[in-house]
Write a protein that holds these residues in place. Structure first.
Motif, PDB file in Angstrom:
ATOM      1  N   LEU A  48      15.658   7.342 -44.613  1.00 37.68           N
ATOM      2  CA  LEU A  48      16.302   8.372 -45.251  1.00 37.68           C
ATOM      3  C   LEU A  48      17.668   7.791 -45.809  1.00 37.68           C
ATOM      4  CD1 LEU A  48      15.746  11.657 -43.641  1.00 37.68           C
ATOM      5  CD2 LEU A  48      14.362  10.655 -45.469  1.00 37.68           C
ATOM      6  N   ASP A  49      18.423   7.084 -44.915  1.00 34.14           N
ATOM      7  CA  ASP A  49      19.683   6.545 -45.431  1.00 34.14           C
ATOM      8  C   ASP A  49      19.601   5.387 -46.384  1.00 34.14           C
ATOM      9  OD1 ASP A  49      22.072   5.107 -45.309  1.00 34.14           O
ATOM     10  OD2 ASP A  49      22.407   5.933 -43.270  1.00 34.14           O
ATOM     11  N   PRO A  50      20.049   5.287 -47.385  1.00 31.56           N
ATOM     12  CA  PRO A  50      19.920   4.353 -48.497  1.00 31.56           C
ATOM     13  C   PRO A  50      20.591   2.776 -47.857  1.00 31.56           C
ATOM     14  CG  PRO A  50      21.875   5.866 -49.399  1.00 31.56           C
ATOM     15  CD  PRO A  50      21.082   6.195 -48.123  1.00 31.56           C
ATOM     16  N   ALA A  51      21.253   2.766 -46.852  1.00 31.37           N
ATOM     17  CA  ALA A  51      21.750   1.679 -46.408  1.00 31.37           C
ATOM     18  C   ALA A  51      21.443   1.438 -45.134  1.00 31.37           C
ATOM     19  CB  ALA A  51      23.127   1.580 -46.706  1.00 31.37           C
ATOM     20  N   PRO A  52      20.141   1.387 -44.459  1.00 34.62           N
ATOM     21  CA  PRO A  52      19.999   1.483 -42.944  1.00 34.62           C
ATOM     22  C   PRO A  52      20.596   0.343 -42.152  1.00 34.62           C
ATOM     23  CG  PRO A  52      17.977   1.522 -44.542  1.00 34.62           C
ATOM     24  CD  PRO A  52      19.086   1.131 -45.203  1.00 34.62           C
ATOM     25  N   ARG A  53      20.664   0.539 -41.092  1.00 34.79           N
ATOM     26  CA  ARG A  53      21.114  -0.563 -39.856  1.00 34.79           C
ATOM     27  C   ARG A  53      19.947  -1.527 -40.083  1.00 34.79           C
ATOM     28  NH1 ARG A  53      24.404   1.331 -35.798  1.00 34.79           N
ATOM     29  NH2 ARG A  53      24.868   3.846 -36.730  1.00 34.79           N
ATOM     30  N   PRO A  54      20.385  -2.942 -39.865  1.00 37.11           N
ATOM     31  CA  PRO A  54      19.610  -4.053 -39.802  1.00 37.11           C
ATOM     32  C   PRO A  54      18.518  -3.845 -38.681  1.00 37.11           C
ATOM     33  CG  PRO A  54      21.600  -4.846 -39.564  1.00 37.11           C
ATOM     34  CD  PRO A  54      21.910  -3.476 -39.793  1.00 37.11           C
ATOM     35  N   LEU A  55      17.293  -4.181 -39.125  1.00 36.29           N
ATOM     36  CA  LEU A  55      15.968  -4.127 -38.328  1.00 36.29           C
ATOM     37  C   LEU A  55      16.103  -4.846 -37.033  1.00 36.29           C
ATOM     38  CD1 LEU A  55      13.314  -2.386 -37.823  1.00 36.29           C
ATOM     39  CD2 LEU A  55      12.142  -4.426 -39.100  1.00 36.29           C
ATOM     40  N   PHE A  56      15.785  -4.759 -35.974  1.00 32.64           N
ATOM     41  CA  PHE A  56      15.698  -5.533 -34.647  1.00 32.64           C
ATOM     42  C   PHE A  56      14.861  -6.674 -35.066  1.00 32.64           C
ATOM     43  CE2 PHE A  56      11.698  -4.582 -33.002  1.00 32.64           C
ATOM     44  CZ  PHE A  56      11.308  -3.137 -33.838  1.00 32.64           C
ATOM     45  N   GLU A  57      15.604  -7.612 -34.064  1.00 31.50           N
ATOM     46  CA  GLU A  57      14.912  -9.172 -34.181  1.00 31.50           C
ATOM     47  C   GLU A  57      13.830  -9.357 -32.995  1.00 31.50           C
ATOM     48  OE1 GLU A  57      15.252 -11.424 -36.440  1.00 31.50           O
ATOM     49  OE2 GLU A  57      16.683 -10.256 -37.656  1.00 31.50           O
ATOM     50  N   VAL A  58      12.720  -9.720 -33.448  1.00 33.51           N
ATOM     51  CA  VAL A  58      11.394 -10.083 -32.589  1.00 33.51           C
ATOM     52  C   VAL A  58      11.104 -11.732 -32.850  1.00 33.51           C
ATOM     53  CG1 VAL A  58       9.326  -9.834 -31.448  1.00 33.51           C
ATOM     54  CG2 VAL A  58      10.565  -7.896 -32.425  1.00 33.51           C
ATOM     55  N   PRO A  59      11.991 -12.690 -32.541  1.00 35.63           N
ATOM     56  CA  PRO A  59      11.619 -14.057 -32.754  1.00 35.63           C
ATOM     57  C   PRO A  59      10.262 -14.488 -32.537  1.00 35.63           C
ATOM     58  CG  PRO A  59      13.611 -13.790 -31.263  1.00 35.63           C
ATOM     59  CD  PRO A  59      12.943 -12.348 -31.727  1.00 35.63           C
ATOM     60  N   GLU A  60       9.722 -13.679 -31.497  1.00 35.91           N
ATOM     61  CA  GLU A  60       8.162 -14.316 -31.161  1.00 35.91           C
ATOM     62  C   GLU A  60       7.148 -14.110 -32.364  1.00 35.91           C
ATOM     63  OE1 GLU A  60      10.216 -12.400 -29.347  1.00 35.91           O
ATOM     64  OE2 GLU A  60      10.335 -13.305 -27.244  1.00 35.91           O
ATOM     65  N   PHE A  61       7.606 -13.278 -33.478  1.00 33.40           N
ATOM     66  CA  PHE A  61       6.614 -13.356 -34.378  1.00 33.40           C
ATOM     67  C   PHE A  61       6.630 -14.466 -35.261  1.00 33.40           C
ATOM     68  CE2 PHE A  61       6.547  -8.579 -33.855  1.00 33.40           C
ATOM     69  CZ  PHE A  61       5.153  -8.195 -34.443  1.00 33.40           C
ATOM     70  N   ASP A  62       7.639 -15.330 -35.055  1.00 34.49           N
ATOM     71  CA  ASP A  62       7.784 -16.361 -35.859  1.00 34.49           C
ATOM     72  C   ASP A  62       7.135 -17.587 -35.218  1.00 34.49           C
ATOM     73  OD1 ASP A  62       9.047 -14.960 -37.860  1.00 34.49           O
ATOM     74  OD2 ASP A  62      10.978 -15.188 -37.042  1.00 34.49           O
ATOM     75  N   GLU A  63       6.928 -17.394 -33.849  1.00 30.49           N
ATOM     76  CA  GLU A  63       6.558 -18.609 -32.942  1.00 30.49           C
ATOM     77  C   GLU A  63       4.808 -18.597 -33.368  1.00 30.49           C
ATOM     78  OE1 GLU A  63       9.562 -17.610 -29.520  1.00 30.49           O
ATOM     79  OE2 GLU A  63       7.476 -18.042 -29.047  1.00 30.49           O
ATOM     80  N   ALA A  64       4.472 -20.041 -33.297  1.00 26.32           N
ATOM     81  CA  ALA A  64       2.980 -20.133 -33.253  1.00 26.32           C
ATOM     82  C   ALA A  64       2.091 -19.933 -32.079  1.00 26.32           C
ATOM     83  CB  ALA A  64       2.629 -21.344 -33.985  1.00 26.32           C
ATOM     84  N   GLY A  65       0.826 -19.697 -32.161  1.00 21.96           N
ATOM     85  CA  GLY A  65       0.034 -19.322 -31.188  1.00 21.96           C
ATOM     86  C   GLY A  65      -0.362 -17.805 -30.603  1.00 21.96           C
ATOM     87  N   ARG A  66       0.558 -16.934 -30.748  1.00 18.83           N
ATOM     88  CA  ARG A  66       0.220 -15.768 -30.418  1.00 18.83           C
ATOM     89  C   ARG A  66      -0.816 -14.947 -31.789  1.00 18.83           C
ATOM     90  NH1 ARG A  66       5.215 -15.830 -28.391  1.00 18.83           N
ATOM     91  NH2 ARG A  66       5.668 -15.458 -26.298  1.00 18.83           N
ATOM     92  N   ARG A  67      -1.390 -13.950 -31.134  1.00 14.30           N
ATOM     93  CA  ARG A  67      -2.190 -13.328 -32.319  1.00 14.30           C
ATOM     94  C   ARG A  67      -1.600 -11.979 -32.420  1.00 14.30           C
ATOM     95  NH1 ARG A  67      -8.286 -12.311 -29.992  1.00 14.30           N
ATOM     96  NH2 ARG A  67      -8.987 -10.461 -31.580  1.00 14.30           N
ATOM     97  N   PHE A  68      -1.763 -11.540 -33.600  1.00 13.78           N
ATOM     98  CA  PHE A  68      -1.078  -9.995 -33.896  1.00 13.78           C
ATOM     99  C   PHE A  68      -2.236  -8.948 -34.157  1.00 13.78           C
ATOM    100  CE2 PHE A  68       0.328  -7.251 -37.358  1.00 13.78           C
ATOM    101  CZ  PHE A  68       1.224  -6.471 -36.652  1.00 13.78           C
ATOM    102  N   THR A  69      -2.231  -8.104 -33.368  1.00 17.53           N
ATOM    103  CA  THR A  69      -3.157  -6.964 -33.846  1.00 17.53           C
ATOM    104  C   THR A  69      -2.266  -5.490 -33.708  1.00 17.53           C
ATOM    105  OG1 THR A  69      -4.412  -8.157 -31.815  1.00 17.53           O
ATOM    106  CG2 THR A  69      -5.358  -6.035 -32.959  1.00 17.53           C
ATOM    107  N   PRO A  70      -2.234  -5.101 -34.992  1.00 16.24           N
ATOM    108  CA  PRO A  70      -1.908  -3.776 -35.053  1.00 16.24           C
ATOM    109  C   PRO A  70      -2.950  -2.477 -34.564  1.00 16.24           C
ATOM    110  CG  PRO A  70      -2.460  -4.486 -37.159  1.00 16.24           C
ATOM    111  CD  PRO A  70      -2.754  -5.749 -36.177  1.00 16.24           C
TER     112      PRO A  70
END
Ligand code: FES
Ligand SMILES: [Fe+2]
Lengths: 289, 228
Positions: A70-92
């Protein structure tokens, strides 16, 4: 009502839908903090508008999800570095609607002590109920609540588990309505699987829950992973919708914790220190629902 | 006197004896209070605030273990006095006395379960008839308790004998018998009616009384249209 929307909550990125869900469902109307919004998908990506004022809301694409605020300038989103690592599988996985406060959902996600009773035979067993002391810390640099060195015996920790195991857990509250769990991987010695939970408040006591998994698991089918998460979540939902009040109490005295609840105690205190009102009992005398 | 104090001092029928069986728990409502009603395996009935002091879980979802109630969320055990006796996350911890659930008064008589909020009145509740009354049937009413009393007077010809208690002598199983209607208040728009029949444990008459109750319910529904 939105007069209960505090500035800390208002300035957070909130999950709207996973990428596939946007493609499948858009355009659609939904709610964000009781405000009706419209989500459309165009050639240049998703667009989100408030239906009451017509105002365009910020859009972010990250971690396989579309986020807005709702805020036009939100706080930065949290970092999850594991998303950029190879090998794991993502399932939403999700979404699932739950009739309670988003904060109650996060608190339940951070809770170890309920495994033997709510998820018997899967995440816990009545013969091993003890919660071994663990450490809770506020990480000042990122302003997050962490619980580390959490250990628990689990009969079937993950979809890929073939036998019971002592599992190590780390919990992380990244935002009031987002948390991540790091847990030892049954598929790979010394490595961690990640499970995340992202909650969008529809109203103060109704929300939509998205979960994601980032795991070392090549064996399990998507279907079995989803089924595993789903089964666990439906067990939690019975609890969540029957906790009274639905709003999360932040002040001491209304509910009585023990040492096993150290993460929940730190989470409530962290919310209070940030002046969070939305989804809590703050400012409501004698809440009963 | 406030409404709450008035209700707190009164006995209410919340169901027949079989509303909660030994080893079971259920949820009942009274004005301003949600109650977990449960029965030990030995048969003693208890009425507690329906909220676990730990993290607010409804205790009506709890599991009865002998003479204790175990909360469904984290398995805390409460004894018959509402005192927490065991916390599974800390098996060696002796729970402090402050860990206790608020209790309400209960009374079993004439096959009815009575509850009064808090410590309850010093006097026991009135009898539900004059000749071995027994429980027949409960039905929900789609209006508040005061309206319920009016409706029952008008439609069933019942007359009040005590607060929230009415009697009528309809023809049941070939003769006129005394039927006692106990009205349980819930809120402005809901109440419940519990029906008791005089004459001791005679199954044939009871079935007839249940049929009479169902007929009355039908009359209430069609007359008021409220439950449609
Ligand atoms: S909420 Fe009842 S034991 Fe935790
Ligand atoms: Fe759970």
């Amino acid at each position: 009502m939105t007069d209960r929307l505090d500035s800390f909550t208002r300035s957070q990125w909130i999950v709207i839908e996973d990428d596939a869900g946007i493609v499948r469902r858009a355009p659609f109307e939904t709610l964000l903090f009781s405000i009706p919004i419209r989500v459309a998908n165009g050639p240049d990506g998703p667009r989100i508008h408030r239906l009451d004022t017509g105002e365009a809301l910020p859009v972010l694409r990250r971690y396989g999800y579309v986020w807005s605020a709702l805020d036009p300038a939100p706080r930065p989103l949290f970092e999850v570095p594991e998303f950029d690592e190879a090998g794991r599988r993502f399932t939403p996985c999700g979404p699932v609607g739950v009739k309670t406060s988003a904060l109650r959902v996060i608190e339940n996600f951070l809770d170890l002590a309920h495994f033997p009773f709510v998820h018997p035979g899967i995440l816990g067993t009545e013969s091993e109920t003890e919660v071994i002391p663990y450490r809770v810390e506020i990480r000042r640099d990122v302003d997050e609540v962490w619980a580390v060195d959490c250990g628990f015996f689990q009969p079937k920790a993950m979809a890929a588990s073939s036998a019971g195991a002592q599992v190590e857990y780390r919990y992380r509250v990244a935002q009031p309505c987002s948390a991540v769990l790091y847990k030892t991987s049954p598929g790979r010695a010394g490595a961690f699987d990640l499970i995340g939970i992202l909650v969008r408040p529809l109203h103060e006591t109704a929300c939509e829950v998205h979960a994601w998994m980032l795991m070392w698991d090549e064996e399990s089918s998507d279907e079995s992973l989803l089924q595993f998460q789903q089964e666990i979540f439906l067990q939690d939902r019975i609890i969540l919708e029957n906790q009274i009040p639905h709003l999360l109490p932040l002040s001491a005295g209304m509910e009585i914790p023990t040492r096993a609840d150290a993460t929940s105690i730190a989470y409530r205190r962290w919310l209070k220190n940030h002046g969070v009102i939305w989804g809590t009992c703050e400012g409501i005398p004698e809440v009963t629902a | 006197m406030s409404m709450r104090q008035t209700e707190a001092s009164a006995w209410h029928v919340v169901g027949g004896w079989n509303h909660v069986q030994p080893g079971a728990a259920c949820r009942v409502e009274l004005p301003g209070a949600e109650i977990a009603l449960w029965r030990t395996e030995a048969g003693a009935v208890h009425a507690w605030d329906n909220r676990c002091p730990h993290r607010g879980m409804r205790l009506s979802f709890g599991i009865v273990k002998g003479d204790r109630l175990a909360c469904r969320y984290h398995g805390w055990h409460y004894d018959e006095g509402g005192q927490c006796r065991f916390i599974p996350a800390h098996p060696n911890l002796d729970p402090p006395d402050t860990l206790a659930v608020a209790q309400h008064a209960t009374h079993e008589q004439d096959e009815a379960i009575w509850v009064a909020l808090g410590a309850g009145p010093t006097e026991p509740p009135p009898p539900l008839g004059t000749d071995q009354p027994g429980f027949c049937r409960s039905i929900p009413l789609p209006f508040g308790a005061d309206t319920a009393a009016d409706v029952l007077m008008r439609l069933a010809g019942a007359s009040p004998v005590a607060p929230r208690l009415m009697q009528v002598r309809p023809e049941i199983g070939g003769s006129n018998r005394t039927v006692t209607l106990a009205v349980q208040p819930i809120d402005e728009t809901r109440a419940a009616m519990h029906v008791f029949l005089d004459g001791g444990p005679k199954a044939d008459a009871r079935l007839a009384a249940i049929r009479w109750t169902v007929g009355l319910r039908w009359q209430i529904t069609s007359e008021t249209g409220a439950a449609a």
